[in-house]
Design a protein around this motif. Structure first.
Motif, PDB file in Angstrom:
ATOM      1  N   GLU A   1       0.851  -1.187   0.000  1.00  0.00           N
ATOM      2  CA  GLU A   1       0.000   0.000   0.000  1.00  0.00           C
ATOM      3  C   GLU A   1       0.887   1.237   0.000  1.00  0.00           C
ATOM      4  N   ILE A   2       0.556   2.197  -0.850  1.00  0.00           N
ATOM      5  CA  ILE A   2       1.420   3.362  -1.007  1.00  0.00           C
ATOM      6  C   ILE A   2       0.600   4.652  -1.040  1.00  0.00           C
ATOM      7  N   ALA A   3       1.263   5.730  -0.664  1.00  0.00           N
ATOM      8  CA  ALA A   3       0.801   7.080  -0.976  1.00  0.00           C
ATOM      9  C   ALA A   3       1.679   7.549  -2.118  1.00  0.00           C
ATOM     10  N   SER A   4       1.058   7.978  -3.214  1.00  0.00           N
ATOM     11  CA  SER A   4       1.850   8.302  -4.396  1.00  0.00           C
ATOM     12  C   SER A   4       1.375   9.585  -5.049  1.00  0.00           C
ATOM     13  N   ALA A   5       2.299  10.184  -5.799  1.00  0.00           N
ATOM     14  CA  ALA A   5       1.984  11.379  -6.580  1.00  0.00           C
ATOM     15  C   ALA A   5       2.679  11.246  -7.928  1.00  0.00           C
ATOM     16  N   ILE A   6       1.941  11.533  -8.980  1.00  0.00           N
ATOM     17  CA  ILE A   6       2.493  11.475 -10.337  1.00  0.00           C
ATOM     18  C   ILE A   6       2.777  12.894 -10.810  1.00  0.00           C
ATOM     19  N   TYR A   7       3.941  13.078 -11.391  1.00  0.00           N
ATOM     20  CA  TYR A   7       4.244  14.391 -11.947  1.00  0.00           C
ATOM     21  C   TYR A   7       4.895  14.237 -13.317  1.00  0.00           C
ATOM     22  N   LYS A   8       4.732  15.269 -14.126  1.00  0.00           N
ATOM     23  CA  LYS A   8       5.309  15.291 -15.465  1.00  0.00           C
ATOM     24  C   LYS A   8       6.414  16.323 -15.505  1.00  0.00           C
ATOM     25  N   GLY A   9       7.525  15.968 -16.118  1.00  0.00           N
ATOM     26  CA  GLY A   9       8.632  16.909 -16.245  1.00  0.00           C
ATOM     27  C   GLY A   9       9.900  16.382 -15.605  1.00  0.00           C
ATOM     28  N   SER A  10      10.855  17.261 -15.442  1.00  0.00           N
ATOM     29  CA  SER A  10      12.184  16.876 -14.976  1.00  0.00           C
ATOM     30  C   SER A  10      12.161  16.424 -13.521  1.00  0.00           C
ATOM     31  N   TYR A  11      13.209  15.681 -13.158  1.00  0.00           N
ATOM     32  CA  TYR A  11      13.324  15.157 -11.800  1.00  0.00           C
ATOM     33  C   TYR A  11      13.622  16.257 -10.775  1.00  0.00           C
ATOM     34  N   GLU A  12      13.842  17.484 -11.243  1.00  0.00           N
ATOM     35  CA  GLU A  12      14.141  18.570 -10.317  1.00  0.00           C
ATOM     36  C   GLU A  12      12.944  18.894  -9.419  1.00  0.00           C
ATOM     37  N   GLN A  13      11.759  18.386  -9.764  1.00  0.00           N
ATOM     38  CA  GLN A  13      10.559  18.665  -8.969  1.00  0.00           C
ATOM     39  C   GLN A  13      10.435  17.768  -7.739  1.00  0.00           C
TER      40      GLN A  13
END
Length: 273
Positions: A209-221
């Protein structure tokens, strides 16, 4: 002979700095009046003063400049010092460029959408999966490609059959963040069963079980995404329960454009007891 003031003007070095050079033995006056204490320099010391100034402009510290000027007539030794400094400056330039990109990316995101730095966090389960895995200590996080190359090389003859929804993972096993020598495991989901190779291990990873967030773009975020997940975990009565991992939905192996990368940051969690 030149008084210190005249030498200062000709060499374009302040009197204060010339006195400091004298104190550390870098550029000593040719004569000091024992009565007045006045310092006198020779005209033939101007080239040395010019060398010191040039080396300072290149970024050398005074201690290293002392070593350099003592070897100034040895071209090979001088070249060695310059090459080391050149490498250091290139590294500093890369770091400066990285910071500029961070600023540009943050500004661009804010211009597009003032709320773009807010990331949606979801609670879900990652089902049991069968994976090809490589785990090792690598020099730094950005050298994860070492592990992917090992996996691809050692399984090239296997013709791995991927699941319909093939996923690539990176699991970070260290207890905390590390500057170097990081313990990283990469995984790719596979269908069927296979024999282990020297570095590649095939195994079943249990549901989590996880808490997750998806983001688009560079790993700098990543820091902003981590903050969003941490806030969600705290606000919803959960606690962290295992090693952070990422799912690469669109990875550097699929695009060279950092704006097209799609990454899911996943933290195993459990309800606080």
């Amino acid at each position: 002979m030149l008084k210190i003031g005249d030498f200062s003007k000709l060499a374009r070095i302040s009197i204060r700095m010339l006195r400091h050079y004298d104190e550390i033995g870098l550029l000593k006056p040719q004569d000091i009046d024992q009565v007045t204490g006045y310092r006198y320099y020779g005209e033939d010391q101007l080239p040395m003063a010019s060398r010191i100034t040039s080396l300072k402009e290149m970024g050398f510290g005074l201690a290293v400049i002392g070593d350099i000027v003592r070897n100034y007539n040895n071209p090979n030794e001088l070249a060695r010092f310059l090459e080391i400094k050149q490498s250091e400056v290139h590294q500093e330039l890369q770091e400066t460029n990285r910071r500029v990109r961070l600023l540009e990316t943050a500004i661009e995101r804010l211009r597009k959408d003032e709320n773009s730095m807010n990331y949606n966090v979801t609670l879900k389960k990652v089902p049991e999966r069968y994976v090809a895995s490589v785990r090792d200590v690598i020099p730094a996080y950005n050298q994860e490609g070492i592990l992917w190359n090992q996996l691809m090389t050692e399984t090239s003859g296997y013709h791995l059959e991927n699941e319909a929804n093939c996923l690539c993972f990176a699991v970070f096993h260290d207890e905390g963040f590390k500057e170097n020598d990081v313990d990283v495991e990469i995984q790719i989901t596979a269908k069927g069963t296979y024999e282990d190779t020297e570095h590649v291990k095939f195994k079943t990873v249990p549901e989590v079980e996880i808490a997750s967030a998806i983001y688009k773009g560079s790993y700098e975020q990543i820091l902003e995404v981590n903050q969003a997940v941490a806030n969600w975990v705290n606000d919803n009565g959960y606690e962290f329960n295992g090693s952070l991992f990422c799912i690469y939905h669109v990875s550097p192996g699929q695009t060279q454009n950092p704006d097209e990368l799609v990454t899911e940051v996943c933290y195993p969690v459990r309800l606080k007891s």
